[in-house]
Motif scaffolding. Structure first.
Motif, PDB file in Angstrom:
ATOM      1  N   LYS A 150       0.831  -1.209   0.000  1.00  0.00           N
ATOM      2  CA  LYS A 150       0.000   0.000   0.000  1.00  0.00           C
ATOM      3  C   LYS A 150       0.871   1.267   0.000  1.00  0.00           C
ATOM      4  CE  LYS A 150      -3.825  -2.331   0.127  1.00  0.00           C
ATOM      5  NZ  LYS A 150      -4.754  -2.313  -1.041  1.00  0.00           N
ATOM      6  N   PRO A 151       1.650   1.485  -1.072  1.00  0.00           N
ATOM      7  CA  PRO A 151       2.550   2.652  -1.104  1.00  0.00           C
ATOM      8  C   PRO A 151       1.823   3.994  -1.020  1.00  0.00           C
ATOM      9  CG  PRO A 151       2.401   1.610  -3.270  1.00  0.00           C
ATOM     10  CD  PRO A 151       1.742   0.676  -2.298  1.00  0.00           C
ATOM     11  N   LYS A 152       0.630   4.093  -1.590  1.00  0.00           N
ATOM     12  CA  LYS A 152      -0.107   5.366  -1.550  1.00  0.00           C
ATOM     13  C   LYS A 152      -0.528   5.703  -0.124  1.00  0.00           C
ATOM     14  CE  LYS A 152      -1.903   5.288  -6.287  1.00  0.00           C
ATOM     15  NZ  LYS A 152      -3.132   5.292  -7.139  1.00  0.00           N
ATOM     16  N   SER A 153      -0.973   4.711   0.601  1.00  0.00           N
ATOM     17  CA  SER A 153      -1.368   4.951   2.000  1.00  0.00           C
ATOM     18  C   SER A 153      -0.153   5.312   2.846  1.00  0.00           C
ATOM     19  CB  SER A 153      -2.047   3.697   2.572  1.00  0.00           C
ATOM     20  OG  SER A 153      -3.261   3.428   1.905  1.00  0.00           O
ATOM     21  N   VAL A 154       0.967   4.657   2.575  1.00  0.00           N
ATOM     22  CA  VAL A 154       2.201   4.967   3.302  1.00  0.00           C
ATOM     23  C   VAL A 154       2.629   6.400   3.022  1.00  0.00           C
ATOM     24  CG1 VAL A 154       4.658   4.423   3.497  1.00  0.00           C
ATOM     25  CG2 VAL A 154       2.978   2.576   3.411  1.00  0.00           C
ATOM     26  N   ALA A 155       2.549   6.811   1.745  1.00  0.00           N
ATOM     27  CA  ALA A 155       2.932   8.172   1.378  1.00  0.00           C
ATOM     28  C   ALA A 155       2.029   9.195   2.061  1.00  0.00           C
ATOM     29  CB  ALA A 155       2.865   8.337  -0.140  1.00  0.00           C
ATOM     30  N   ALA A 156       0.725   8.904   2.117  1.00  0.00           N
ATOM     31  CA  ALA A 156      -0.214   9.815   2.779  1.00  0.00           C
ATOM     32  C   ALA A 156       0.071   9.917   4.267  1.00  0.00           C
ATOM     33  CB  ALA A 156      -1.648   9.338   2.548  1.00  0.00           C
ATOM     34  N   LEU A 157       0.411   8.804   4.875  1.00  0.00           N
ATOM     35  CA  LEU A 157       0.734   8.795   6.300  1.00  0.00           C
ATOM     36  C   LEU A 157       2.003   9.590   6.577  1.00  0.00           C
ATOM     37  CD1 LEU A 157      -0.094   7.711   9.059  1.00  0.00           C
ATOM     38  CD2 LEU A 157       1.185   5.630   8.581  1.00  0.00           C
ATOM     39  N   ARG A 158       2.976   9.496   5.691  1.00  0.00           N
ATOM     40  CA  ARG A 158       4.218  10.251   5.845  1.00  0.00           C
ATOM     41  C   ARG A 158       3.992  11.752   5.677  1.00  0.00           C
ATOM     42  NH1 ARG A 158       8.755   7.687   2.131  1.00  0.00           N
ATOM     43  NH2 ARG A 158      10.031   9.170   3.295  1.00  0.00           N
ATOM     44  N   ARG A 159       2.915  12.114   4.958  1.00  0.00           N
ATOM     45  CA  ARG A 159       2.566  13.543   4.798  1.00  0.00           C
ATOM     46  C   ARG A 159       1.846  14.087   6.026  1.00  0.00           C
ATOM     47  NH1 ARG A 159       1.053  11.867  -0.505  1.00  0.00           N
ATOM     48  NH2 ARG A 159      -1.147  11.881   0.125  1.00  0.00           N
ATOM     49  N   GLY A 160       1.542  13.213   6.968  1.00  0.00           N
ATOM     50  CA  GLY A 160       0.889  13.665   8.190  1.00  0.00           C
ATOM     51  C   GLY A 160      -0.581  13.327   8.282  1.00  0.00           C
ATOM     52  N   GLU A 161      -1.132  12.649   7.272  1.00  0.00           N
ATOM     53  CA  GLU A 161      -2.538  12.232   7.331  1.00  0.00           C
ATOM     54  C   GLU A 161      -2.653  11.034   8.272  1.00  0.00           C
ATOM     55  OE1 GLU A 161      -4.235  11.639   3.451  1.00  0.00           O
ATOM     56  OE2 GLU A 161      -2.994  13.227   2.575  1.00  0.00           O
ATOM     57  N   MET A 162      -3.662  11.048   9.141  1.00  0.00           N
ATOM     58  CA  MET A 162      -3.786   9.994  10.147  1.00  0.00           C
ATOM     59  C   MET A 162      -4.736   8.867   9.747  1.00  0.00           C
ATOM     60  SD  MET A 162      -1.554  10.836  12.186  1.00  0.00           S
ATOM     61  CE  MET A 162      -1.821   9.437  13.276  1.00  0.00           C
ATOM     62  N   GLU A 166      -5.157   4.007  10.578  1.00  0.00           N
ATOM     63  CA  GLU A 166      -6.241   3.090  10.954  1.00  0.00           C
ATOM     64  C   GLU A 166      -6.473   2.056   9.855  1.00  0.00           C
ATOM     65  OE1 GLU A 166      -7.561   2.975  13.865  1.00  0.00           O
ATOM     66  OE2 GLU A 166      -6.516   4.768  14.573  1.00  0.00           O
ATOM     67  N   TYR A 167      -6.388   2.524   8.602  1.00  0.00           N
ATOM     68  CA  TYR A 167      -6.594   1.622   7.464  1.00  0.00           C
ATOM     69  C   TYR A 167      -5.521   0.536   7.429  1.00  0.00           C
ATOM     70  CZ  TYR A 167      -6.551   0.075   2.575  1.00  0.00           C
ATOM     71  OH  TYR A 167      -6.554  -0.681   1.424  1.00  0.00           O
ATOM     72  N   LEU A 168      -4.266   0.940   7.565  1.00  0.00           N
ATOM     73  CA  LEU A 168      -3.162  -0.009   7.530  1.00  0.00           C
ATOM     74  C   LEU A 168      -3.210  -0.963   8.731  1.00  0.00           C
ATOM     75  CD1 LEU A 168      -0.350   2.453   6.422  1.00  0.00           C
ATOM     76  CD2 LEU A 168      -1.324   0.612   5.042  1.00  0.00           C
ATOM     77  N   THR A 169      -3.581  -0.418   9.896  1.00  0.00           N
ATOM     78  CA  THR A 169      -3.724  -1.264  11.087  1.00  0.00           C
ATOM     79  C   THR A 169      -4.805  -2.309  10.864  1.00  0.00           C
ATOM     80  OG1 THR A 169      -3.022   0.542  12.543  1.00  0.00           O
ATOM     81  CG2 THR A 169      -4.221  -1.270  13.559  1.00  0.00           C
ATOM     82  N   ALA A 182      -3.522  -4.117  18.317  1.00  0.00           N
ATOM     83  CA  ALA A 182      -3.615  -2.924  17.475  1.00  0.00           C
ATOM     84  C   ALA A 182      -2.669  -1.819  17.921  1.00  0.00           C
ATOM     85  CB  ALA A 182      -5.058  -2.412  17.461  1.00  0.00           C
ATOM     86  N   ALA A 183      -2.549  -1.610  19.219  1.00  0.00           N
ATOM     87  CA  ALA A 183      -1.660  -0.561  19.729  1.00  0.00           C
ATOM     88  C   ALA A 183      -0.216  -0.853  19.349  1.00  0.00           C
ATOM     89  CB  ALA A 183      -1.809  -0.435  21.238  1.00  0.00           C
ATOM     90  N   CYS A 184       0.183  -2.107  19.457  1.00  0.00           N
ATOM     91  CA  CYS A 184       1.544  -2.508  19.098  1.00  0.00           C
ATOM     92  C   CYS A 184       1.769  -2.353  17.597  1.00  0.00           C
ATOM     93  CB  CYS A 184       1.781  -3.950  19.531  1.00  0.00           C
ATOM     94  SG  CYS A 184       3.499  -4.494  19.394  1.00  0.00           S
ATOM     95  N   VAL A 185       0.768  -2.692  16.808  1.00  0.00           N
ATOM     96  CA  VAL A 185       0.857  -2.556  15.356  1.00  0.00           C
ATOM     97  C   VAL A 185       1.094  -1.094  14.971  1.00  0.00           C
ATOM     98  CG1 VAL A 185      -0.462  -2.683  13.201  1.00  0.00           C
ATOM     99  CG2 VAL A 185      -0.529  -4.588  14.820  1.00  0.00           C
ATOM    100  N   LYS A 186       0.356  -0.183  15.579  1.00  0.00           N
ATOM    101  CA  LYS A 186       0.518   1.238  15.265  1.00  0.00           C
ATOM    102  C   LYS A 186       1.904   1.739  15.639  1.00  0.00           C
ATOM    103  CE  LYS A 186      -4.405   2.264  15.699  1.00  0.00           C
ATOM    104  NZ  LYS A 186      -5.466   2.932  16.466  1.00  0.00           N
ATOM    105  N   GLU A 187       2.425   1.281  16.760  1.00  0.00           N
ATOM    106  CA  GLU A 187       3.769   1.672  17.174  1.00  0.00           C
ATOM    107  C   GLU A 187       4.806   1.221  16.145  1.00  0.00           C
ATOM    108  OE1 GLU A 187       4.519   0.074  21.006  1.00  0.00           O
ATOM    109  OE2 GLU A 187       2.989   1.279  22.027  1.00  0.00           O
ATOM    110  N   ILE A 188       4.671  -0.008  15.671  1.00  0.00           N
ATOM    111  CA  ILE A 188       5.641  -0.546  14.716  1.00  0.00           C
ATOM    112  C   ILE A 188       5.530   0.167  13.374  1.00  0.00           C
ATOM    113  CG2 ILE A 188       6.363  -2.612  13.457  1.00  0.00           C
ATOM    114  CD1 ILE A 188       5.459  -4.275  15.843  1.00  0.00           C
ATOM    115  N   ILE A 189       4.307   0.480  12.950  1.00  0.00           N
ATOM    116  CA  ILE A 189       4.126   1.221  11.697  1.00  0.00           C
ATOM    117  C   ILE A 189       4.816   2.580  11.775  1.00  0.00           C
ATOM    118  CG2 ILE A 189       2.434   2.417  10.241  1.00  0.00           C
ATOM    119  CD1 ILE A 189       0.505   0.109  10.736  1.00  0.00           C
TER     120      ILE A 189
END
Length: 222
Positions: A150-162, A166-169, A182-189
């Motif tokens: 999901k490169p587009k979602s990763v790029a959006a997240l790197r731009r500061g979109e939150m 949730e989608y990737l988690t 879920a909390a651990c997943v978000k930390e690793i992302i």
């Protein structure tokens, strides 16, 4: 009109619904709406208080009663008195959930299975898929696969979109069969994105020396 509450009557276990609602709000911090729901039936209120006495967090227990427990009972047209999940078992699930030893997916699964089919809670907890996945070494390969897909979602997240977080988690949760923490997943992302943003050491070359030295950063990713 209702007269004043009779203390003797309450002592005999015949507490009036209105008095019980007020007490639950005061003792457990329930909202008025939640207290009305709990006290709509005496058996329901008894079940709730038995679970709290067994160690369940009152707010968590009330919320899950109004949601997943009622959903499971309504599916089979059962009353709380007919519930196969005893109040002590329900309390055990709530305590495991609060301690993050299981997640909401597993808690829902346990409640639904016991309400519909019965069974021993402790035995079910030993079955495959009933334990939470929080080992980072097991989670990282799953997360890496999801981020790579999901490169587009990763790029959006790197731009500061939150929203993409949730989608990737959610995708990681799906890949793990609902077992991931879920909390651990978000930390690793978040950690993975920070590592992506940090340039590797071999991408930096130093030219010159002393005060006239300067660094040139080459973009090694392209």
């Amino acid at each position: 009109l209702h007269g004043p509450a009779d203390p003797a009557r309450e002592e005999r276990g015949l507490e009036l619904p209105a008095a019980r609602r007020e007490r639950l709000m005061q003792d457990y911090g329930l909202s008025r709406l939640r207290a009305f729901f709990i006290c709509r039936e005496k058996d329901r209120a008894d079940y709730f208080e038995e679970a709290v006495r067994a160690g369940a967090d009152p707010l968590l227990a009330a919320r899950w009663m109004a949601g997943e427990l009622m959903k499971a009972l309504n599916k089979d047209s059962l009353s709380i008195k007919q519930c196969k999940l005893e109040s002590t078992g329900y309390a055990r699930i709530m305590k495991l959930l609060a301690a993050r030893q299981i997640n909401s997916f597993i808690a829902k699964k346990l409640i639904a299975q016991i309400c519909h089919e019965g069974g021993e809670l402790e035995a079910l907890l030993q079955e495959p898929g009933m334990s939470i996945l929080s080992d980072r070494n097991e989670l990282r390969p799953i997360i890496d696969r999801v981020l790579a897909s999901k490169p587009k979602s990763v790029a959006a997240l790197r731009r500061g979109e939150m929203a993409p977080l949730e989608y990737l988690t959610g995708l990681v949760m799906k890949e793990s069969g609902g077992r991931a923490d879920a909390a651990c997943v978000k930390e690793i992302i978040k950690e993975s994105l920070q590592n992506i943003d940090r340039p590797p050491h071999h991408c930096i070359e130093v030219f010159g020396d002393g005060a006239h030295g300067f660094k040139v950063l080459f973009n090694c990713l392209f």
